[in-house]
Design a protein around this motif. Structure first.
Motif, PDB file in Angstrom:
ATOM      1  N   ASN A   1      45.852  46.011 -34.391  1.00 26.59           N
ATOM      2  CA  ASN A   1      44.440  45.720 -34.630  1.00 26.59           C
ATOM      3  C   ASN A   1      43.505  46.567 -33.800  1.00 26.59           C
ATOM      4  O   ASN A   1      42.319  46.630 -34.044  1.00 26.59           O
ATOM      5  N   ASP A   2      44.045  47.171 -32.724  1.00 28.28           N
ATOM      6  CA  ASP A   2      43.088  47.756 -31.789  1.00 28.28           C
ATOM      7  C   ASP A   2      43.033  49.258 -31.880  1.00 28.28           C
ATOM      8  O   ASP A   2      43.772  49.867 -32.622  1.00 28.28           O
TER       9      ASP A   2
ATOM     10  N   ALA B   1      37.992  45.394 -42.899  1.00 28.86           N
ATOM     11  CA  ALA B   1      36.696  45.861 -43.348  1.00 28.86           C
ATOM     12  C   ALA B   1      35.898  46.402 -42.173  1.00 28.86           C
ATOM     13  O   ALA B   1      35.251  47.443 -42.271  1.00 28.86           O
ATOM     14  N   GLU B   2      36.001  45.710 -41.036  1.00 29.02           N
ATOM     15  CA  GLU B   2      35.278  46.172 -39.865  1.00 29.02           C
ATOM     16  C   GLU B   2      35.813  47.533 -39.443  1.00 29.02           C
ATOM     17  O   GLU B   2      35.070  48.418 -39.065  1.00 29.02           O
TER      18      GLU B   2
ATOM     19  N   ALA C   1      34.107  51.114 -38.709  1.00 26.96           N
ATOM     20  CA  ALA C   1      34.107  51.719 -37.390  1.00 26.96           C
ATOM     21  C   ALA C   1      34.784  53.075 -37.383  1.00 26.96           C
ATOM     22  O   ALA C   1      34.418  53.947 -36.613  1.00 26.96           O
ATOM     23  N   SER C   2      35.795  53.245 -38.234  1.00 32.17           N
ATOM     24  CA  SER C   2      36.608  54.439 -38.095  1.00 32.17           C
ATOM     25  C   SER C   2      36.226  55.518 -39.097  1.00 32.17           C
ATOM     26  O   SER C   2      37.008  56.373 -39.421  1.00 32.17           O
ATOM     27  N   ASN C   3      35.038  55.456 -39.607  1.00 34.55           N
ATOM     28  CA  ASN C   3      34.591  56.480 -40.535  1.00 34.55           C
ATOM     29  C   ASN C   3      34.813  57.870 -39.989  1.00 34.55           C
ATOM     30  O   ASN C   3      34.497  58.165 -38.850  1.00 34.55           O
TER      31      ASN C   3
ATOM     32  N   MET D   1      40.259  35.673 -44.816  1.00 32.14           N
ATOM     33  CA  MET D   1      41.170  35.748 -43.669  1.00 32.14           C
ATOM     34  C   MET D   1      40.659  36.744 -42.643  1.00 32.14           C
ATOM     35  O   MET D   1      39.980  37.691 -42.947  1.00 32.14           O
ATOM     36  N   THR D   2      41.074  36.518 -41.453  1.00 34.12           N
ATOM     37  CA  THR D   2      40.644  37.397 -40.387  1.00 34.12           C
ATOM     38  C   THR D   2      41.125  38.822 -40.604  1.00 34.12           C
ATOM     39  O   THR D   2      40.400  39.769 -40.368  1.00 34.12           O
TER      40      THR D   2
ATOM     41  N   GLN E   1      41.635  40.528 -43.244  1.00 29.54           N
ATOM     42  CA  GLN E   1      40.801  41.281 -44.170  1.00 29.54           C
ATOM     43  C   GLN E   1      39.475  41.632 -43.525  1.00 29.54           C
ATOM     44  O   GLN E   1      39.002  42.740 -43.639  1.00 29.54           O
ATOM     45  N   THR E   2      38.921  40.640 -42.837  1.00 26.39           N
ATOM     46  CA  THR E   2      37.649  40.861 -42.190  1.00 26.39           C
ATOM     47  C   THR E   2      37.752  42.039 -41.246  1.00 26.39           C
ATOM     48  O   THR E   2      36.919  42.913 -41.229  1.00 26.39           O
ATOM     49  N   MET E   3      38.846  42.031 -40.489  1.00 22.47           N
ATOM     50  CA  MET E   3      38.976  43.077 -39.493  1.00 22.47           C
ATOM     51  C   MET E   3      39.200  44.428 -40.139  1.00 22.47           C
ATOM     52  O   MET E   3      38.703  45.424 -39.665  1.00 22.47           O
TER      53      MET E   3
ATOM     54  N   VAL F   1      37.185  49.755 -41.241  1.00 21.53           N
ATOM     55  CA  VAL F   1      36.747  50.791 -42.155  1.00 21.53           C
ATOM     56  C   VAL F   1      35.377  51.313 -41.730  1.00 21.53           C
ATOM     57  O   VAL F   1      35.136  52.508 -41.671  1.00 21.53           O
TER      58      VAL F   1
END
Lengths: 538, 371
Positions: free
Chosen positions: B370-371, B8-9, B13-15, B1-2, B4-6, B11
């Protein structure tokens, strides 16, 4: 008209987030011919679903499709189409099946009407005709007693049946292309196999092209003609399925293929004495139905007189479909479950089933648990150090903060994580790393027994194997005993000495793992074995 | 699903960003919320440094200027061209027929304004000061928003009133927050009979028609008591009816958090209830509490102004926006001195500001954005 149905070129999608833009898909190209099955494989976050959504132009609000992307469907450029034209294609020529059948059906409409709506919006037919077609579709997707189903609401159906309704909906207008986005991930293993066979069969009769998005390689091998492997938003390998599986070129594909759980547990010494024993465990839930004056109480027997024994150093697998009572049994044994558990539990010869919460507390360090979902088992407001330290603090282990920090560092090292993870929050880690942290939380207390409640089922396949290796390693190093709850027999085979197969709260089979797997006595076990090792056997 | 994908993304990006850092970044991007925050800060600063910002004290009376209209600040000299800010003095005239005193600006009486002038004394944290933010350079009277029936400066009283109104808002919100959290969290966590009883009490409290109840309760307050005592009791009455909503909301949230794996994992390592509550459950409801508080504060401000306007809330000599409006409750004074309505502007601004801030916080803390 060419043979190629869909051709996407250089598709790139970026997401705008607070922390900057994220390139989720970077220049992906693939094509699919009529009647063909293309599998798109990759771990979560690889951009496989986002690409599919871009094809349907159903991207999230903060996503942007790169203008250089080209999506040609049946000779038509989809990126140039206005939204109104796109609506005519969606659900008509291209349909999509989503992962979660629980949420993709509207709970307040009857399923028959929901499927009929798709037909009525795209074609000029009467309501009566549409209803007839729906009935035909329900028969085609092999829903039991289809006439009755028409007037049912989604909540009256099981997950597998709902996914069948979703498939009927997708097929309603005889699409040329079906995009199946992890259609079986949320379903039980045995149901998974049925749904996949159904898809395959329907594809043959209708001559559709199917894009199957999945992370499960067994599914890919059994069902697809060609395969595309994605990683970090790019395609790393493509080719005919048989060729890719026989001769993978890219190291990542090789890594994926090698990530099937392998190996067997170390043999158990004959002399090992019993560590944990449960006699005649029975857990009954009371379910109240009826109105105020016609109140009835049903008894739901979640665990029905099960006797289990785990010897020191042993790993006992508990296998079954969801709802078979395996987690309830595990939690009842370690005294974390419902209060309605009956039966005798012995830990190191001591009865623990009748202990109160505070009497149980001294034993907590010896009996630990690792939960299924690493995304909900770590408190999002705590840093990793606080999460691991908690057990030390409440049990008074380690006299000073410094000493505790040393123990935390050690535990992280045990699960192969860097010590600098200590000051970070759980959301900064991937699923696999989070599960390692959860294991470290159990390990730091130096337990003798760990209950593992599906610790790998929420993880990607390639990470599953690493966690299995880690667990096997730790078991030997610390002389641990595990009770391993799972629905995946592949994992159970790699980890467990003995196995108990459960169905509807009953034990249907028990014995050494290899005996049960190779020579299943019941039809139910046979189905589980087929689902794990053959996928589309039927 | 989107989704979940997002995730993961995200995660990736926001390290390195903690939850609060993420919230701050999202909040700063929200223009409406930022304007709200700035306006709310100004209101708060006004309340804290009322003595410095207000040119006069609450009870400073200017007997030469009764019902004097506002004096506008001019920055263009009569002969054209920019000049330092000044106000025009008023010439008093008496209508020979009606004996009505009317004021007209007198261009002859030019009074320059300057910053940091000396004036009436005020105390802050036990220290006495006499410097004010602004005033006339020569110390002659100057009333930015006019005066009331006793010649008291409306602007000064409004600034001082911020203190009482905001204090009431903060006190009531804070007390309701503490009670609502304690009751809601306990009720959700322990469940059973305790939950059943507590929730019936909550329903009982919520089923009261509030306005008649406020009036009835305020009526029993002793009239002769000290204004401060009445203020506290008035606040207590408001708290009594305000905690119920929060406790109901938190109960639901706690019930869902209670079943989260991280709570059960804490139980599995042997943590006691008190630790689970303070370390796991309450911190995870904090975003809800903060948003509730930012929505609650403006509601209390409105309620206080309304009840004080009716004369049943804060009592003179304490000054709140509501008591100031109490002076214009008849039409005559409203027609004669419309500038006495100035606190309405402050109420609107502060309510909008806190609501905008609350909205921004809600969006920034939304875990599903999401943003």
């Amino acid at each position: 008209m060419t043979d190629t149905l869909l051709d996407i070129k250089d598709v790139a999608v970026t997401f705008k987030t607070v922390t900057g833009t994220v390139k989720a898909v970077r220049g992906v190209s693939y094509d699919i011919k009529r009647g063909e099955t293309l599998a798109v494989v990759g771990e979560s976050g690889s951009g496989k679903s986002v690409t599919a959504r871009a094809i349907m132009s159903m991207l999230a609000d903060n996503a942007r499709l790169d203008p250089a992307s080209k999506i040609t469907f049946d000779g038509q450029d989809l990126t140039a189409l206005p939204e109104v034209e796109m609506q005519k294609i969606r659900g008509n020529k291209i349909s999509m099946i989503f992962q979660e059948p629980l949420t993709s059906l509207n709970p307040i409409y009857k399923v028959g009407d929901q499927v009929a709506e798709i037909i009525l919006t795209h074609r000029n037919v009467s309501k009566k005709e549409a209803r007839k077609e729906v009935l035909q579709l329900f028969k085609e997707v092999q829903l039991p007693s289809p006439e009755m189903r028409l007037n049912q609401y989604p909540h009256e159906m099981s997950g597998g049946q709902r996914q069948r309704v979703m498939i009927a909906m997708a097929l309603a207008n005889k699409p040329d292309l079906l995009i199946a986005d992890e259609p079986t991930t949320a379903l039980d293993v045995t149901v998974q196999a049925e749904i996949l066979s159904l898809l395959k069969q329907l594809q043959d009769t209708h001559g559709m092209a199917v894009i199957l998005i999945t992370h499960d390689l067994t599914v890919v091998e059994k069902t697809s003609d060609r395969v595309v492997v994605m990683r970090y938003g790019e395609i790393v390998e493509r080719g005919n399925t048989a060729e890719v599986f026989a001769n993978p070129q890219h190291p990542y594909t090789r890594h994926l293929l090698a990530s099937e759980p392998k190996g067997r547990p170390e043999p158990l010494p004959e002399s090992a004495g019993p560590l944990m024993q449960a006699n005649d465990m029975r857990v009954v839930f009371e379910i109240k139905t009826g109105g105020m004056f016609t109140r009835k109480t049903h008894e739901l027997v979640a665990v029905n007189d099960i006797t289990a024994m785990i010897r020191k150093g042993e790993t006992l697998g508990i296998v079954g479909e969801s709802g078979s009572g395996k987690t309830t049994l595990g939690m009842a044994m370690i005294g974390l479950g419902a209060a309605h558990a009956r039966g005798e539990v012995l830990f190191e010869g001591q009865r623990i089933d009748n202990l109160t919460r505070s009497q149980m507390r001294p034993l907590r360090t010896k009996i630990q648990v690792v939960y299924q979902d690493p995304f909900s088992s770590l408190n999002p407001r705590m840093i990793v150090r606080q999460i691991l330290e908690e057990g030390l603090i409440v049990n008074g282990i380690g006299s000073s903060a410094k000493e505790r920090e040393e123990l935390v560092r050690e535990a992280l090292h045990e699960v192969q994580m860097d010590a600098d993870a200590m000051t970070r929050f759980p959301h900064e880690f991937s699923g696999g790393q989070r599960q390692r942290i959860a294991i470290a939380r159990a390990l730091i207390l130096k337990p003798e027994f760990i209950l593992l409640d599906e610790p790998t089922s929420a993880l990607d396949l390639s990470i599953q194997a690493q966690i299995i290796d880690l667990l096997r390693d730790l078991r030997v190093r610390h002389d641990l005993s595990y009770m391993f709850i799972s629905h995946d027999l592949k994992v159970v085979k790699a980890l467990c000495h003995n196995v108990i197969v459960m169905q509807n709260g009953r034990m249907v089979e028990a014995g050494p793992t290899l005996d049960v797997l190779e020579n299943p006595q019941t039809e139910y076990t046979q189905r589980l074995v087929d689902a794990a090792f053959n996928v589309v056997a039927a | 699903m989107t989704d979940q994908t997002m995730n993961a993304e995200e995660v990736q990006a926001s390290n390195g960003l903690s939850y609060w850092q993420l919230v701050r970044r999202r909040f700063v991007r929200n223009r409406y919320g930022m304007v709200g925050l700035i306006a709310a800060m100004i209101v708060i600063i006004m309340a804290v440094f009322a003595g410095f910002i207000a040119p006069y004290g609450v009870e400073t009376k200017d007997r030469t200027a009764i019902y004097q209209p506002p004096q506008g600040i001019h920055i263009i000299a009569p002969d054209g061209g920019l000049t330092r800010p000044y106000v025009m003095g008023w010439g008093e005239e008496m209508d020979p027929v009606t004996y009505e005193i009317t004021f007209a600006p007198d261009p002859e009486l030019r009074r320059d304004l300057s910053l940091f002038v000396e004036g009436t004394e005020w105390t802050f944290l036990g220290l006495t000061f006499d410097t004010h933010l602004f005033g006339t350079a020569d110390g002659t009277p100057f009333h930015l928003l006019g005066t009331d029936s006793l010649g008291r400066d409306v602007f000064s009283r409004m600034v001082w009133g911020t203190r009482v109104t905001l204090l009431m808002g903060v006190l009531v919100t804070a007390a309701a927050l503490v009670i609502g959290t304690a009751v809601g969290v306990a009720s959700g966590y322990f469940g059973g009979t305790f939950d059943l009883i507590v929730q019936r009490i909550v329903e009982f409290v919520k089923s009261f028609p509030d306005l008649p109840l406020y009036l009835a309760l305020v009526a029993v307050l002793p009239r002769r008591a000290e204004p401060m005592t009445i203020f506290i009791m008035f606040a207590a009455i408001l708290v009594l009816l305000r905690w119920a909503d929060l406790s109901r909301e938190l109960r639901g949230k706690v019930i869902s958090i209670r079943t989260m794996d991280y709570v059960r994992a804490a139980e599995a390592v042997g943590a006691k209830d008190s630790r689970i509550l303070t370390r796991h459950i309450v911190p995870n409801t904090s975003s809800h509490m903060i948003v509730w508080a930012t929505y609650q504060l403006p509601e209390v401000i409105l309620l206080e102004s309304f009840l004080s306007f009716l004369g049943v809330g804060v009592q003179a000599p304490m000054v709140s926006w509501g008591t100031m409006l109490n002076q214009v409750r008849d039409f005559q004074s409203f027609a004669a001195a419309p500038w006495l309505m100035a606190p309405v502007g402050m109420i609107v601004i502060s309510v909008l500001a806190f609501n905008a801030f609350g909205d921004g916080m809600r969006d920034a803390m939304d875990p599903y954005s999401n943003d």
